[in-house]
Structure formats: C-alpha cells, structure tokens
Design a protein around this motif. Structure first.
Motif, mmCIF file in Angstrom:
data_model
loop_
_atom_site.group_PDB
_atom_site.id
_atom_site.type_symbol
_atom_site.label_atom_id
_atom_site.label_comp_id
_atom_site.label_asym_id
_atom_site.label_seq_id
_atom_site.Cartn_x
_atom_site.Cartn_y
_atom_site.Cartn_z
ATOM 1 N N LYS A 149 0.827 -1.210 0.000
ATOM 2 C CA LYS A 149 0.000 0.000 0.000
ATOM 3 C C LYS A 149 0.856 1.252 0.000
ATOM 4 C CE LYS A 149 -3.817 -2.176 2.367
ATOM 5 N NZ LYS A 149 -4.235 -2.558 3.703
ATOM 6 N N GLU A 150 0.241 2.356 -0.424
ATOM 7 C CA GLU A 150 0.947 3.634 -0.359
ATOM 8 C C GLU A 150 1.263 3.934 1.090
ATOM 9 O OE1 GLU A 150 -1.000 6.943 -2.517
ATOM 10 O OE2 GLU A 150 -1.942 5.298 -3.629
ATOM 11 N N GLU A 151 2.349 4.671 1.273
ATOM 12 C CA GLU A 151 2.871 4.861 2.623
ATOM 13 C C GLU A 151 1.836 5.402 3.612
ATOM 14 O OE1 GLU A 151 7.067 6.551 4.007
ATOM 15 O OE2 GLU A 151 7.030 5.954 1.891
ATOM 16 N N ASP A 152 1.044 6.368 3.168
ATOM 17 C CA ASP A 152 0.102 6.973 4.106
ATOM 18 C C ASP A 152 -1.130 6.092 4.341
ATOM 19 O OD1 ASP A 152 -0.563 7.488 1.450
ATOM 20 O OD2 ASP A 152 -1.747 9.271 1.957
ATOM 21 N N LYS A 153 -1.250 5.008 3.566
ATOM 22 C CA LYS A 153 -2.388 4.106 3.778
ATOM 23 C C LYS A 153 -1.984 2.869 4.567
ATOM 24 C CE LYS A 153 -5.455 5.762 0.323
ATOM 25 N NZ LYS A 153 -4.736 6.301 -0.851
ATOM 26 N N ARG A 154 -0.677 2.720 4.772
ATOM 27 C CA ARG A 154 -0.182 1.552 5.502
ATOM 28 C C ARG A 154 -0.571 1.592 6.960
ATOM 29 N NH1 ARG A 154 5.975 1.676 3.561
ATOM 30 N NH2 ARG A 154 5.444 1.481 1.364
ATOM 31 N N LYS A 155 -0.760 0.416 7.517
ATOM 32 C CA LYS A 155 -0.963 0.340 8.953
ATOM 33 C C LYS A 155 0.389 0.254 9.619
ATOM 34 C CE LYS A 155 -5.564 -1.338 9.219
ATOM 35 N NZ LYS A 155 -6.449 -2.453 9.107
ATOM 36 N N THR A 156 0.424 0.613 10.882
ATOM 37 C CA THR A 156 1.666 0.479 11.618
ATOM 38 C C THR A 156 1.544 -0.744 12.552
ATOM 39 O OG1 THR A 156 3.336 1.693 12.853
ATOM 40 C CG2 THR A 156 1.053 2.028 13.540
ATOM 41 N N CYS A 157 2.673 -1.256 13.001
ATOM 42 C CA CYS A 157 2.697 -2.507 13.780
ATOM 43 C C CYS A 157 1.578 -2.583 14.828
ATOM 44 C CB CYS A 157 4.025 -2.677 14.501
ATOM 45 S SG CYS A 157 5.483 -2.367 13.491
ATOM 46 N N VAL A 158 1.450 -1.529 15.644
ATOM 47 C CA VAL A 158 0.508 -1.610 16.764
ATOM 48 C C VAL A 158 -0.958 -1.491 16.343
ATOM 49 C CG1 VAL A 158 2.200 -0.825 18.487
ATOM 50 C CG2 VAL A 158 0.704 0.848 17.342
ATOM 51 N N ASP A 159 -1.202 -1.135 15.066
ATOM 52 C CA ASP A 159 -2.586 -1.170 14.585
ATOM 53 C C ASP A 159 -3.079 -2.615 14.562
ATOM 54 O OD1 ASP A 159 -2.873 1.571 14.179
ATOM 55 O OD2 ASP A 159 -2.027 1.477 12.156
ATOM 56 N N CYS A 160 -2.190 -3.527 14.191
ATOM 57 C CA CYS A 160 -2.567 -4.943 14.100
ATOM 58 C C CYS A 160 -2.148 -5.728 15.345
ATOM 59 C CB CYS A 160 -1.933 -5.586 12.873
ATOM 60 S SG CYS A 160 -2.523 -4.890 11.307
ATOM 61 N N HIS A 161 -1.067 -5.302 15.973
ATOM 62 C CA HIS A 161 -0.559 -6.041 17.141
ATOM 63 C C HIS A 161 -0.725 -5.216 18.399
ATOM 64 C CE1 HIS A 161 1.355 -9.145 14.691
ATOM 65 N NE2 HIS A 161 1.821 -8.196 13.911
ATOM 66 N N LYS A 162 -1.831 -5.417 19.088
ATOM 67 C CA LYS A 162 -1.986 -4.769 20.385
ATOM 68 C C LYS A 162 -1.668 -5.785 21.467
ATOM 69 C CE LYS A 162 -5.064 -1.003 19.259
ATOM 70 N NZ LYS A 162 -5.068 -1.248 17.786
ATOM 71 N N GLY A 163 -1.298 -5.282 22.626
ATOM 72 C CA GLY A 163 -1.070 -6.187 23.750
ATOM 73 C C GLY A 163 0.087 -7.146 23.553
ATOM 74 N N VAL A 164 1.176 -6.683 22.944
ATOM 75 C CA VAL A 164 2.322 -7.576 22.757
ATOM 76 C C VAL A 164 3.172 -7.696 24.020
ATOM 77 C CG1 VAL A 164 2.507 -7.332 20.252
ATOM 78 C CG2 VAL A 164 3.788 -5.772 21.756
ATOM 79 N N ALA A 165 2.946 -6.799 24.977
ATOM 80 C CA ALA A 165 3.734 -6.858 26.214
ATOM 81 C C ALA A 165 2.843 -6.807 27.449
ATOM 82 C CB ALA A 165 4.739 -5.714 26.261
ATOM 83 N N HIS A 166 1.711 -6.132 27.317
ATOM 84 C CA HIS A 166 0.724 -6.052 28.395
ATOM 85 C C HIS A 166 -0.604 -6.462 27.785
ATOM 86 C CE1 HIS A 166 3.855 -3.323 29.752
ATOM 87 N NE2 HIS A 166 3.662 -2.631 28.643
ATOM 88 N N VAL A 167 -1.539 -6.812 28.643
ATOM 89 C CA VAL A 167 -2.834 -7.212 28.109
ATOM 90 C C VAL A 167 -3.595 -5.962 27.675
ATOM 91 C CG1 VAL A 167 -4.901 -8.560 28.540
ATOM 92 C CG2 VAL A 167 -2.793 -9.071 29.780
ATOM 93 N N TYR A 168 -3.903 -5.888 26.397
ATOM 94 C CA TYR A 168 -4.684 -4.738 25.931
ATOM 95 C C TYR A 168 -6.152 -4.978 26.273
ATOM 96 C CZ TYR A 168 -6.453 -0.960 23.075
ATOM 97 O OH TYR A 168 -7.085 0.181 22.659
ATOM 98 N N PRO A 169 -6.787 -4.019 26.977
ATOM 99 C CA PRO A 169 -8.162 -4.247 27.442
ATOM 100 C C PRO A 169 -9.161 -4.340 26.294
ATOM 101 C CG PRO A 169 -7.457 -2.008 27.941
ATOM 102 C CD PRO A 169 -6.280 -2.704 27.358
ATOM 103 N N LYS A 170 -10.132 -5.212 26.435
ATOM 104 C CA LYS A 170 -11.176 -5.359 25.404
ATOM 105 C C LYS A 170 -12.178 -4.220 25.509
ATOM 106 C CE LYS A 170 -10.986 -10.394 25.105
ATOM 107 N NZ LYS A 170 -10.729 -10.964 26.453
ATOM 108 N N GLY A 171 -12.874 -3.989 24.407
ATOM 109 C CA GLY A 171 -13.971 -3.028 24.431
ATOM 110 C C GLY A 171 -13.549 -1.608 24.141
#
Ligand code: HEC
Ligand code: HEC
Ligand code: HEC
Ligand code: HEC
Length: 187
Positions: free
Chosen positions: A165-187
């Motif tokens: 994708k074009e650079e400004d349309k790309r997602k960044t790591c944490v858009d797809c990977h939440k809670g890689v070190a702590h539990v990301y809260p649901k909701g």
C-alpha cells in the motif's frame, strides 16, 4: 501543612517550578553525565513509580519476556526513542509523570491501573502511531523486506499486503498487534 496543596493545578508557580526542574534534570543528565540518563532508562527506574503495577510481570509472561529466545525486552526498548535528542525530549515529557505521580490519587496501585488501563494504553499507543512504531521496527527489521523463511505464511502475506500500500495508507505494527507486552483491554 498539606504538602499536596503545593502541587494543586491552581498553584501555577509549582507547575512551572516542576517543569523547570524537569528540564534542568534532563539537561544536566544529558550533558553532565550520560550515566544519569542511562540510570533513568532501566526497568528499575520505570518500576520505581509503577512498583505496584503488574507491568513487569506482564512483560515477563509475554513473548517479549523470555519466551523461546530467552530475551527480556526492557521497558525503554519499546517506550523511549533511540535518537538522543528525541530521547531527551521524551524524557522531559515523561517528567509530566512526576507531576502525575504526586497528584493522582492512588496512582501506584493495581486498582488504579486496572481502572485506567484503556485510557493509559491508548495514550501509550499514540507514541507508537506517531513514529510508525519505530521501536518495534528497530528490533523487527525484517517484517516487510527479506522476511525470514521461518515466518508463518499468514504473517508474510499480511505484512506483504500492508507494505504494497501507499505509505500513508499503511498500517503500523501496533494497529494490528496490540497487547504484545501487556494485556490490551477489550472493548
Ligand atoms: C516519576 C514517576 C514515574 C516514573 C519514573 C515513570 N512513570 Fe510512567 N507513569 C507515571 C504516571 C503518574 C503515569 C500516568 C500519567 C497520566 O495519565 O497523567 C504514567 C503513565 C505511563 C504510561 C502510559 C501513559 C503514556 O503517556 O504513555 C506509560 C507507557 C509509562 N508510564 C511508561 C513508563 C516507562 C517506560 C518508564 C521508564 C522509562 C516510566 N513510565 C517511568 C509515573 C512514572
Ligand atoms: C528489543 C527488541 C524487541 C522490541 C523493541 C520489540 N520486539 Fe517483538 N519480539 C522480539 C523478540 C526477540 C521476539 C521473539 C520472542 C520469542 O520467540 O521467544 C518478539 C516477538 C514478537 C511477536 C510474536 C509473538 C507475539 O507476541 O505474538 C510480535 C507480534 C511482536 N514481537 C511485535 C512487536 C511489536 C508490535 C513491538 C513494538 C511495540 C515489538 N515487538 C518490540 C523483540 C523485540
Ligand atoms: C495489517 C496487519 C499487520 C501489520 C501492519 C503488522 N502485522 Fe505482524 N502479523 C500480522 C498477522 C495477521 C500475523 C499472524 C498472526 C499471528 O501470528 O499472530 C502477524 C505476525 C507477526 C509476527 C509473528 C511472525 C511469526 O511467524 O511468528 C511478528 C513478529 C510480527 N507480526 C511483527 C510485526 C511488526 C514488528 C510489525 C510492524 C513493522 C507488524 N508485524 C505489522 C498482521 C500485521
Ligand atoms: C515489547 C514492547 C513493550 C515492552 C517491553 C514494554 N511495553 Fe509498555 N506498552 C507497549 C505497548 C505497545 C503499549 C500500548 C498498549 C498495548 O498494546 O498493550 C504499552 C502500554 C503501557 C502502559 C499503559 C497501560 C497498559 O497496560 O497498556 C504502561 C504504563 C506501560 N506500557 C509501561 C511499561 C513498563 C513499566 C514496562 C517495563 C516493565 C513496559 N511497559 C514494557 C509495549 C511495551
């Protein structure tokens, strides 16, 4: 005397004084002794204020806390920039935490963290979104190009599609990977 009153937001002078102290400590730490700044970059330093929070245990329980590679990723590896100038600036911003530490009721309790987890997590995510998850990419340098053979097919595909994708349309790591070190809260 109620010492907390010194730090009430109405006492503007105290806020100013704190800011100045923060800047001075930062500058002295940086130009005086690199070591001071280094000392403020250990897990122990972070955990001195967050001592009753489960943050360190969460890291240890995650893939970033040893796992099969036997690596424990340090707080600052993820949360502080590598560039010295940006590092200094973020340190000064972190010194807002000094003010928060003194003024937020019950801050250093697990209850406070549990109650405020979502808000705090989203504040933390702002940093990652603001620099295209630079800290993640510093270690994970072969996500988009020259991907390792061992990477799961599905991961390769997701990453490759994102990179196309074009650079400004790309997602960044944490858009797809939440809670890689702590539990990301649901909701
Ligand atoms: C002086 C005490 C203190 C120290 C030292 C400290 N923190 Fe904090 N931290 C706080 C307080 C207070 C808050 C809540 C701030 C608020 O919401 O106003 C906080 C919030 C956070 C947040 C979530 C909010 C945000 O803006 O990102 C992260 C992430 C964080 N700290 C990481 C760290 C790391 C990493 C270190 C070590 C480099 C560290 N802290 C050292 C007191 C401290
Ligand atoms: C200091 C280096 C380092 C940093 C910084 C780092 N990682 Fe990792 N990460 C690793 C290592 C090493 C592993 C593999 C652990 C294993 O296999 O035991 C890993 C594993 C992972 C995994 C696979 C395991 C899982 O939890 O699903 C993901 C996803 C991941 N990291 C994403 C991230 C993201 C997102 C960031 C930034 C917020 C980040 N990493 C920051 C070193 C790092
Ligand atoms: C568009 C969404 C998306 C983006 C953006 C993304 N990933 Fe992934 N990633 C995935 C999916 C889906 C998987 C596979 C599912 C899984 O293993 O959890 C994956 C898997 C991984 C793995 C595990 C690979 C393996 O084979 O075990 C790591 C490490 C990883 N990603 C790191 C990153 C890092 C670092 C970034 C930023 C440079 C990033 N990812 C950006 C979706 C994404
Ligand atoms: C592998 C990268 C990584 C490491 C290591 C790491 N963090 Fe985080 N941290 C994140 C990310 C990403 C978030 C944003 C929320 C999420 O995705 O879970 C976050 C969120 C936070 C928050 C906000 C509250 C929450 O739970 O979301 C605090 C406070 C925090 N981290 C402190 C620390 C401290 C203290 C350490 C060291 C003991 C540490 N972090 C180690 C990546 C990391």
């Amino acid at each position: 005397m109620n010492w907390r009153a010194l730090f009430k937001p109405s006492a503007k002078i105290s806020i100013l004084a704190l800011l100045i102290i923060g800047v001075v400590v930062g500058v002295v730490g940086y130009f005086g002794t690199q070591q001071t700044l280094h000392a403020t970059s250990t897990d122990e330093f972070c955990m001195s204020c967050h001592s009753n929070h489960s943050l360190k245990d969460e890291v240890l329980a995650s893939a970033h806390g040893g796992g099969s590679a036997g690596i424990v990723v340090q707080c600052q590896d993820c949360h502080l920039p590598h560039n010295p100038v940006k590092y200094l600036v973020k340190k000064i911003i972190v010194s807002k935490d000094l003010y928060g530490y003194l003024t937020i009721d019950g801050f250093n309790t697990q209850e406070w963290l549990d109650e405020n987890r979502k808000e705090q997590a989203d504040l933390a995510l702002k940093y990652f979104k603001g620099n295209d998850s630079a800290n993640c990419q510093h270690c994970h340098s072969r996500i988009y190009e020259n991907q390792p053979e061992t990477m799961k097919k599905m991961a390769k595909r997701m990453h490759a599609n994102n990179f196309k994708k074009e650079e400004d349309k790309r997602k960044t790591c944490v858009d797809c990977h939440k809670g890689v070190a702590h539990v990301y809260p649901k909701g």
